[in-house]
Motif scaffolding. Structure first.
Motif, PDB file in Angstrom:
ATOM      1  N   CYS A  30      35.501 -26.461 -16.031  1.00 35.31           N
ATOM      2  CA  CYS A  30      34.943 -27.393 -17.011  1.00 35.31           C
ATOM      3  C   CYS A  30      35.691 -28.718 -16.905  1.00 35.31           C
ATOM      4  N   THR A  31      34.962 -29.808 -16.919  1.00 37.57           N
ATOM      5  CA  THR A  31      35.573 -31.125 -16.810  1.00 37.57           C
ATOM      6  C   THR A  31      35.012 -32.053 -17.877  1.00 37.57           C
ATOM      7  N   TRP A  32      35.811 -33.045 -18.229  1.00 39.11           N
ATOM      8  CA  TRP A  32      35.404 -34.145 -19.103  1.00 39.11           C
ATOM      9  C   TRP A  32      36.256 -35.341 -18.706  1.00 39.11           C
ATOM     10  N   PRO A  33      35.898 -36.534 -19.087  1.00 42.63           N
ATOM     11  CA  PRO A  33      36.678 -37.702 -18.671  1.00 42.63           C
ATOM     12  C   PRO A  33      38.155 -37.551 -19.046  1.00 42.63           C
ATOM     13  N   GLY A  34      39.002 -37.489 -18.033  1.00 43.85           N
ATOM     14  CA  GLY A  34      40.444 -37.397 -18.254  1.00 43.85           C
ATOM     15  C   GLY A  34      40.976 -35.996 -18.408  1.00 43.85           C
ATOM     16  N   GLY A  35      40.158 -34.947 -18.262  1.00 42.28           N
ATOM     17  CA  GLY A  35      40.675 -33.598 -18.454  1.00 42.28           C
ATOM     18  C   GLY A  35      39.830 -32.525 -17.810  1.00 42.28           C
ATOM     19  N   SER A  36      40.362 -31.293 -17.795  1.00 44.78           N
ATOM     20  CA  SER A  36      39.640 -30.162 -17.215  1.00 44.78           C
ATOM     21  C   SER A  36      40.259 -28.858 -17.693  1.00 44.78           C
ATOM     22  N   LYS A  37      39.499 -27.783 -17.574  1.00 47.26           N
ATOM     23  CA  LYS A  37      39.997 -26.435 -17.815  1.00 47.26           C
ATOM     24  C   LYS A  37      39.304 -25.498 -16.843  1.00 47.26           C
ATOM     25  N   ASN A  38      40.096 -24.665 -16.159  1.00 47.75           N
ATOM     26  CA  ASN A  38      39.567 -23.739 -15.164  1.00 47.75           C
ATOM     27  C   ASN A  38      40.038 -22.322 -15.483  1.00 47.75           C
ATOM     28  N   LEU A  39      39.152 -21.352 -15.244  1.00 45.81           N
ATOM     29  CA  LEU A  39      39.530 -19.953 -15.417  1.00 45.81           C
ATOM     30  C   LEU A  39      38.795 -19.118 -14.389  1.00 45.81           C
ATOM     31  N   VAL A  40      39.524 -18.165 -13.745  1.00 46.70           N
ATOM     32  CA  VAL A  40      38.935 -17.367 -12.678  1.00 46.70           C
ATOM     33  C   VAL A  40      39.296 -15.898 -12.879  1.00 46.70           C
ATOM     34  N   MET A  41      38.296 -15.025 -12.703  1.00 43.86           N
ATOM     35  CA  MET A  41      38.500 -13.583 -12.738  1.00 43.86           C
ATOM     36  C   MET A  41      37.763 -12.986 -11.540  1.00 43.86           C
ATOM     37  N   GLY A  42      38.269 -11.858 -10.994  1.00 42.22           N
ATOM     38  CA  GLY A  42      37.571 -11.287  -9.850  1.00 42.22           C
ATOM     39  C   GLY A  42      38.179 -10.006  -9.349  1.00 42.22           C
ATOM     40  N   GLN A  43      37.616  -9.504  -8.248  1.00 38.37           N
ATOM     41  CA  GLN A  43      38.120  -8.301  -7.589  1.00 38.37           C
ATOM     42  C   GLN A  43      37.560  -8.239  -6.177  1.00 38.37           C
ATOM     43  N   ASN A  44      38.048  -7.265  -5.394  1.00 35.06           N
ATOM     44  CA  ASN A  44      37.499  -7.008  -4.077  1.00 35.06           C
ATOM     45  C   ASN A  44      36.317  -6.050  -4.198  1.00 35.06           C
ATOM     46  N   ILE A  45      35.231  -6.349  -3.483  1.00 31.87           N
ATOM     47  CA  ILE A  45      34.027  -5.533  -3.487  1.00 31.87           C
ATOM     48  C   ILE A  45      33.968  -4.748  -2.177  1.00 31.87           C
ATOM     49  N   THR A  58      29.291  -4.715  -9.017  1.00 28.86           N
ATOM     50  CA  THR A  58      30.043  -4.979 -10.240  1.00 28.86           C
ATOM     51  C   THR A  58      29.619  -6.279 -10.900  1.00 28.86           C
ATOM     52  N   TRP A  59      29.748  -6.302 -12.216  1.00 30.42           N
ATOM     53  CA  TRP A  59      29.632  -7.534 -12.993  1.00 30.42           C
ATOM     54  C   TRP A  59      31.040  -8.071 -13.235  1.00 30.42           C
ATOM     55  N   ILE A  60      31.252  -9.335 -12.967  1.00 32.32           N
ATOM     56  CA  ILE A  60      32.516 -10.008 -13.264  1.00 32.32           C
ATOM     57  C   ILE A  60      32.220 -11.045 -14.340  1.00 32.32           C
ATOM     58  N   VAL A  61      32.900 -10.921 -15.474  1.00 29.85           N
ATOM     59  CA  VAL A  61      32.654 -11.816 -16.607  1.00 29.85           C
ATOM     60  C   VAL A  61      33.894 -12.659 -16.861  1.00 29.85           C
ATOM     61  N   THR A  62      33.717 -13.962 -16.885  1.00 24.12           N
ATOM     62  CA  THR A  62      34.782 -14.922 -17.164  1.00 24.12           C
ATOM     63  C   THR A  62      34.430 -15.626 -18.464  1.00 24.12           C
ATOM     64  N   LYS A  63      35.291 -15.516 -19.466  1.00 21.89           N
ATOM     65  CA  LYS A  63      34.983 -16.089 -20.780  1.00 21.89           C
ATOM     66  C   LYS A  63      36.253 -16.639 -21.409  1.00 21.89           C
ATOM     67  N   PHE A  64      36.102 -17.728 -22.183  1.00 25.24           N
ATOM     68  CA  PHE A  64      37.274 -18.396 -22.737  1.00 25.24           C
ATOM     69  C   PHE A  64      36.833 -19.427 -23.762  1.00 25.24           C
ATOM     70  N   LEU A  65      37.817 -19.987 -24.475  1.00 27.96           N
ATOM     71  CA  LEU A  65      37.565 -21.054 -25.431  1.00 27.96           C
ATOM     72  C   LEU A  65      37.825 -22.409 -24.764  1.00 27.96           C
ATOM     73  N   LEU A  66      36.940 -23.356 -25.042  1.00 25.43           N
ATOM     74  CA  LEU A  66      37.031 -24.697 -24.457  1.00 25.43           C
ATOM     75  C   LEU A  66      37.266 -25.707 -25.572  1.00 25.43           C
ATOM     76  N   HIS A  67      38.354 -26.457 -25.473  1.00 22.03           N
ATOM     77  CA  HIS A  67      38.716 -27.435 -26.506  1.00 22.03           C
ATOM     78  C   HIS A  67      39.279 -28.677 -25.823  1.00 22.03           C
ATOM     79  N   PRO A  68      38.445 -29.644 -25.457  1.00 20.85           N
ATOM     80  CA  PRO A  68      38.963 -30.858 -24.816  1.00 20.85           C
ATOM     81  C   PRO A  68      39.958 -31.623 -25.676  1.00 20.85           C
ATOM     82  N   GLY A  69      39.782 -31.586 -27.006  1.00 12.81           N
ATOM     83  CA  GLY A  69      40.695 -32.300 -27.891  1.00 12.81           C
ATOM     84  C   GLY A  69      40.399 -33.777 -28.025  1.00 12.81           C
ATOM     85  N   VAL A  70      39.302 -34.217 -27.414  1.00 14.77           N
ATOM     86  CA  VAL A  70      38.840 -35.605 -27.523  1.00 14.77           C
ATOM     87  C   VAL A  70      37.319 -35.574 -27.670  1.00 14.77           C
ATOM     88  N   ALA A  71      36.763 -36.652 -28.155  1.00 15.31           N
ATOM     89  CA  ALA A  71      35.307 -36.762 -28.219  1.00 15.31           C
ATOM     90  C   ALA A  71      34.791 -37.051 -26.810  1.00 15.31           C
TER      91      ALA A  71
END
Length: 278
Positions: A30-45, A58-71
């Protein structure tokens, strides 16, 4: 998003029909002007032979909270990170998936930040000598008054064999994963309410699978208003090694190429814990 807004991002990815054993990651950036947040989950198939169906599809689900802290406007993209684990090239089918904002207005902690935490860089081993680790973990945090319930999530990427440890390639690692949620008094010195009963699972991970996503969930944790209880919480995943090879809880991944063939790299969080109040 406003400067105070927190969103809940959920990316689901189904992978199967690999021609040879293949690494498959579900990475959200996830990106926004001046910032970003990345998250990765996985396995070998495993290759899609039908001999090991639980490791071939398999289903791989990546989930998290996103808070840029700016408008700002935040843009999130799912990437399937795929790599052959043999000298020959591989192919894998991305059989389904989605990326969505499951909630665009998640309550923050009293300090205005999300109720979440991510493991930093570095893997934490568990074995017969060091049998238990408590990560990922949200430290003692004050939430706003008036909350009634907490939905608590702990997602662990568990690896067979820590780096630099000799391993039996025919073996596996077995561990128990338990999500523990505590409510404290106002000073954060005494637990007044706890729950570890609804989210515990035991996983056995073969060496060649290498690492798996272990998702844990404690729904509807009731916020106590009894005397001596305050809206002060912490939570963590207790990982207990049971038998087999050394295992490890994986922290933030570093040095990930930005795209195929790219010389530029980035970091992505892995094992993490977060709370969605209700």
């Amino acid at each position: 998003m406003t400067a105070k807004q927190t969103a809940y991002v959920v990316s689901s990815l189904r992978a199967n029909a690999a021609t040879v054993r293949t690494l498959v990651d579900n990475e959200v950036r996830c990106t926004w002007p001046g910032g970003s947040k990345n998250l990765v989950m996985g396995q070998n198939i495993y290759a899609g032979t039908g001999q090991n169906p639980q490791w071939e599809d398999t289903w791989i689900v990546t989930k998290f909270l996103l808070h840029p802290g700016v408008a700002a406007t935040a843009t999130c993209t799912t990437y399937a990170r795929v790599a052959s684990l043999y000298k020959q090239t591989s192919a894998v089918r991305i059989a389904g998936g989605s990326l969505r904002f499951a909630d665009t207005s998640v309550d923050n902690a009293a300090n205005g930040k999300p109720l979440d935490d991510e493991m930093p860089y570095g893997d934490l081993p568990v074995d017969s000598t060091h049998r238990t680790v408590r990560q990922p973990a949200l430290p003692i945090t004050t939430a706003p008054a008036g909350l009634h319930q907490l939905n608590v999530f702990g997602d662990v990427d568990y690896q067979v064999c820590a780096r630099g440890v000799a391993c039996d390639k025919t073996g596996s690692s077995t561990a128990r994963f338990t999500l523990i949620v505590n409510q404290w008094n106002a000073a954060g010195t005494k637990v007044c309410h706890t729950d570890s009963s609804t989210s515990s699972v035991t996983k056995t991970v073969p060496y060649w699978v290498h690492h798996v996503v272990v998702p844990l969930y404690t729904p509807h944790f009731a916020v106590s208003t009894a005397p001596g209880c305050a809206p002060v919480f912490n939570a963590y995943v207790r990982v207990d090694w049971l038998r087999g090879q050394t295992g490890a809880v994986q922290g933030t991944a570093v040095g990930l190429p930005d795209r195929r063939g790219s010389a530029s790299t980035h970091r992505s969080a892995m094992s993490h814990l977060y709370i969605v109040p209700a």
